[in-house]
Scaffold this motif. Structure first.
Motif, PDB file in Angstrom:
ATOM      1  N   ALA A  46      37.950  41.770  42.864  1.00 30.11           N
ATOM      2  CA  ALA A  46      39.307  42.250  42.615  1.00 30.11           C
ATOM      3  C   ALA A  46      39.241  43.515  41.765  1.00 30.11           C
ATOM      4  N   PRO A  47      40.266  44.348  41.807  1.00 26.70           N
ATOM      5  CA  PRO A  47      40.258  45.585  41.013  1.00 26.70           C
ATOM      6  C   PRO A  47      40.029  45.302  39.538  1.00 26.70           C
ATOM      7  N   GLY A  48      39.074  46.014  38.957  1.00 26.04           N
ATOM      8  CA  GLY A  48      38.795  45.873  37.542  1.00 26.04           C
ATOM      9  C   GLY A  48      38.005  44.640  37.166  1.00 26.04           C
ATOM     10  N   LYS A  49      37.562  43.878  38.166  1.00 24.28           N
ATOM     11  CA  LYS A  49      36.808  42.655  37.883  1.00 24.28           C
ATOM     12  C   LYS A  49      35.434  42.722  38.539  1.00 24.28           C
ATOM     13  N   GLU A  50      34.550  41.857  38.063  1.00 20.98           N
ATOM     14  CA  GLU A  50      33.220  41.789  38.645  1.00 20.98           C
ATOM     15  C   GLU A  50      33.261  41.006  39.967  1.00 20.98           C
ATOM     16  N   ARG A  51      32.264  41.277  40.786  1.00 17.96           N
ATOM     17  CA  ARG A  51      32.152  40.528  42.033  1.00 17.96           C
ATOM     18  C   ARG A  51      31.876  39.061  41.705  1.00 17.96           C
ATOM     19  N   GLU A  52      32.555  38.160  42.403  1.00 18.47           N
ATOM     20  CA  GLU A  52      32.375  36.742  42.124  1.00 18.47           C
ATOM     21  C   GLU A  52      32.078  35.960  43.405  1.00 18.47           C
ATOM     22  N   PHE A  53      31.360  34.877  43.207  1.00 15.21           N
ATOM     23  CA  PHE A  53      31.005  33.983  44.305  1.00 15.21           C
ATOM     24  C   PHE A  53      32.235  33.253  44.805  1.00 15.21           C
ATOM     25  N   GLU A  78      46.244  35.506  43.306  1.00 19.06           N
ATOM     26  CA  GLU A  78      44.965  35.725  42.623  1.00 19.06           C
ATOM     27  C   GLU A  78      43.770  35.723  43.572  1.00 19.06           C
ATOM     28  N   ASP A  79      43.983  35.418  44.843  1.00 24.26           N
ATOM     29  CA  ASP A  79      42.925  35.547  45.836  1.00 24.26           C
ATOM     30  C   ASP A  79      42.803  36.973  46.356  1.00 24.26           C
ATOM     31  N   THR A  80      43.707  37.841  45.952  1.00 25.75           N
ATOM     32  CA  THR A  80      43.662  39.233  46.374  1.00 25.75           C
ATOM     33  C   THR A  80      42.373  39.901  45.903  1.00 25.75           C
ATOM     34  N   ALA A  81      41.633  40.469  46.843  1.00 26.45           N
ATOM     35  CA  ALA A  81      40.342  41.085  46.524  1.00 26.45           C
ATOM     36  C   ALA A  81      39.761  41.684  47.801  1.00 26.45           C
ATOM     37  N   VAL A  82      38.687  42.424  47.622  1.00 28.33           N
ATOM     38  CA  VAL A  82      37.842  42.784  48.761  1.00 28.33           C
ATOM     39  C   VAL A  82      36.821  41.669  48.915  1.00 28.33           C
TER      40      VAL A  82
END
Length: 124
Positions: free
Chosen positions: A40-47, A89-93
């Motif tokens: 997500a914008p401004g966050k680390e990549r997560e599993f 909150e699931d919004t992300a690449v």
């Protein structure tokens, strides 16, 4: 070298569903465990989820357990992520990745190949 191409992202209302697909370039797809990650914008990549080479073992982040399902078809060189009851909150690449740790792993450092990502946006 394994090339991965994600598809299926888009805009969906909260509570809706999407299915992401990841097509792999090689017939040796079955020798890799596969995983989905998101950023997500401004966050680390997560599993998000992972599946062993055979599909017999699956792993999920607590935040998606019970809502998302990972599956694969080795004959089609494809892995899917079925996402239900989507939340803003699931919004992300979302990225798919391939790992030589054939049992499956949640550790992003253990993944050798990555796709370019597909955007998922969940509107409230």
């Amino acid at each position: 070298q394994v090339q991965l191409a994600e598809s299926g992202g888009g805009l969906v209302q909260a509570g809706g569903s999407l299915t992401l697909s990841c097509a792999a370039s090689r017939r040796t797809f079955s020798t890799y465990a596969m995983g989905w990650f998101r950023q997500a914008p401004g966050k680390e990549r997560e599993f998000v989820a992972a599946i062993s080479w055979s599909g017999g073992d699956t792993y999920y982040a607590d935040s998606v357990k019970g809502r998302f399902t990972i599956s694969r078809d080795n004959a089609k060189n494809t892995v899917w992520l079925q996402m239900n009851s989507l939340k803003p909150e699931d919004t992300a690449v979302y990225y798919c990745a391939a790992s030589r740790v054939i049992a499956g792993t949640t550790n992003h450092n253990a993944y050798d190949y990555w796709g370019q990502g597909t955007q998922v946006t969940v509107a409230s």
